[in-house]
Design an enzyme around this catalytic site. Structure first.
Site, PDB file in Angstrom:
ATOM      1  CB  SER A  31      42.111  58.334  40.454  1.00 50.01           C
ATOM      2  OG  SER A  31      42.298  56.939  40.530  1.00 50.01           O
TER       3      SER A  31
HETATM    4  N1  SAH Z   1      39.658  54.102  43.903  1.00 46.62           N
HETATM    5  C1  SAH Z   1      40.821  54.453  44.700  1.00 46.62           C
HETATM    6  C2  SAH Z   1      42.082  54.359  43.872  1.00 46.62           C
HETATM    7  C3  SAH Z   1      43.138  53.631  44.622  1.00 46.62           C
HETATM    8  S1  SAH Z   1      44.525  53.085  43.668  1.00 46.62           S
HETATM    9  C4  SAH Z   1      40.650  55.826  45.337  1.00 46.62           C
HETATM   10  O1  SAH Z   1      39.648  56.509  45.066  1.00 46.62           O
HETATM   11  O2  SAH Z   1      41.478  56.217  46.149  1.00 46.62           O
HETATM   12  C5  SAH Z   1      44.046  51.434  43.238  1.00 46.62           C
HETATM   13  C6  SAH Z   1      43.827  50.477  44.397  1.00 46.62           C
HETATM   14  O3  SAH Z   1      43.579  49.181  43.837  1.00 46.62           O
HETATM   15  C7  SAH Z   1      44.996  50.310  45.346  1.00 46.62           C
HETATM   16  O4  SAH Z   1      44.605  50.604  46.649  1.00 46.62           O
HETATM   17  C8  SAH Z   1      45.389  48.851  45.185  1.00 46.62           C
HETATM   18  O5  SAH Z   1      45.855  48.253  46.370  1.00 46.62           O
HETATM   19  C9  SAH Z   1      44.080  48.229  44.739  1.00 46.62           C
HETATM   20  N2  SAH Z   1      44.213  46.932  44.070  1.00 46.62           N
HETATM   21  C10 SAH Z   1      45.164  46.521  43.203  1.00 46.62           C
HETATM   22  N3  SAH Z   1      44.943  45.260  42.811  1.00 46.62           N
HETATM   23  C11 SAH Z   1      43.810  44.852  43.441  1.00 46.62           C
HETATM   24  C12 SAH Z   1      43.080  43.631  43.473  1.00 46.62           C
HETATM   25  N4  SAH Z   1      43.474  42.536  42.795  1.00 46.62           N
HETATM   26  N5  SAH Z   1      41.962  43.569  44.234  1.00 46.62           N
HETATM   27  C13 SAH Z   1      41.549  44.642  44.951  1.00 46.62           C
HETATM   28  N6  SAH Z   1      42.216  45.808  44.988  1.00 46.62           N
HETATM   29  C14 SAH Z   1      43.332  45.926  44.243  1.00 46.62           C
END
Ligand code: SAH
Length: 252
Positions: A102
């Site tokens: 993000s």
């Molecule tokens: N907090 C992260 C943001 C990553 S983007 C950072 O600091 O880099 C959001 C993430 O949520 C992705 O890696 C995606 O695979 C994950 N995601 C999406 N749906 C999900 C679910 N149902 N359970 C767990 N993770 C999920």
């Protein structure tokens, strides 16, 4: 003819020069300072400080623990090598598998809205790169983070461990169901956008706890919400504004 004293001086000069050359290692490919010259210097320190001042403080984030955490976490270690030059820029970056780390301001805003104290238990859904988890760990909370994509779950856990965030608990699973084992949580943060509020997450929130989550249709803008659970279990929702997140996916 050289006097023996002059020969000795020349020999010493030669040795000193040769020693100098040996003591100056070649620059590393990443442009970081050569190892052994300034081992504690961080080539990204100035970029990180500028990020905190220009993107975070100027947009009104005042929480001391949030700002200190963003100053402490080496964001460049959470982005793929090909994007490292933009690690501190004012936007999200790809981390592979169609996912993103993000934008720094969104990480700061969500961290502040969680309203956590050191020692609180916090659940994150969407480990991704591990950056948000590291920021929360720097704020002194116990972090439990769940990631659905196995490769990202593994890489995120490895990055966190390599940087010394060994206390962050990681799990590869569909975060729709939270992480029941360690519930209830003082705060829950969701970093991917579902089209509705997953009820298991509200269920795992402690009385008095806060859940920060983007909700809305995939591929466009969503609304960032903060849900506060009162002592009586009543939930109050606050609209924190428009955001753009990757979709919340479900295990098949
Ligand atoms: N907090 C992260 C943001 C990553 S983007 C950072 O600091 O880099 C959001 C993430 O949520 C992705 O890696 C995606 O695979 C994950 N995601 C999406 N749906 C999900 C679910 N149902 N359970 C767990 N993770 C999920």
């Amino acid at each position: 003819m050289l006097t023996s004293r002059r020969a000795l001086l020349l020999l010493l000069l030669f040795l000193a020069l040769a020693g100098c050359r040996e003591a100056t290692p070649a620059a590393t490919p990443t442009g970081a300072p050569p190892v052994g010259v300034t081992p504690t210097a961080d080539p990204y320190a100035a970029a990180r400080e500028a990020m905190v001042r220009e993107q975070i403080e100027q947009r009104g984030i005042t929480g001391g623990r949030v700002l200190a955490a963003l100053r402490a976490v080496p964001r460049h270690r959470f982005v793929p090598e090909e994007h490292i030059a933009r690690a501190y820029a004012d936007h999200p970056l790809p981390i592979g598998y169609g996912q993103t780390i993000s934008q720094p301001y969104i990480v700061a805003l969500m961290s502040q809205e969680l309203g956590v104290q050191p020692g609180d238990a916090v659940l994150e859904i969407g480990t991704g790169s591990g950056y948000q988890a590291a920021v929360l760990a720097e704020m002194g909370v116990d972090v439990y983070t769940v990631e659905i994509i196995p490769e990202l779950a593994q890489r995120g856990a490895e990055t966190l461990a390599a940087l010394g965030y060994a206390d962050v608990h990681t799990l590869q699973a569909d975060g729709y169901f939270g992480w029941e084992t360690h519930a209830p949580y003082d705060a829950i943060i969701v970093t991917a956008a579902p089209d509705h509020l997953p009820q298991p997450l509200i269920g795992q929130l402690a009385a008095g706890g806060r859940l920060v989550i983007p909700i809305g249709p995939p591929g466009s803008y969503q609304t960032l919400w903060r849900y506060e659970k009162g002592a009586d279990g009543e939930v109050i929702a606050t609209n924190l504004g428009g955001v753009s997140f990757v979709p919340f996916t479900r295990a098949q």
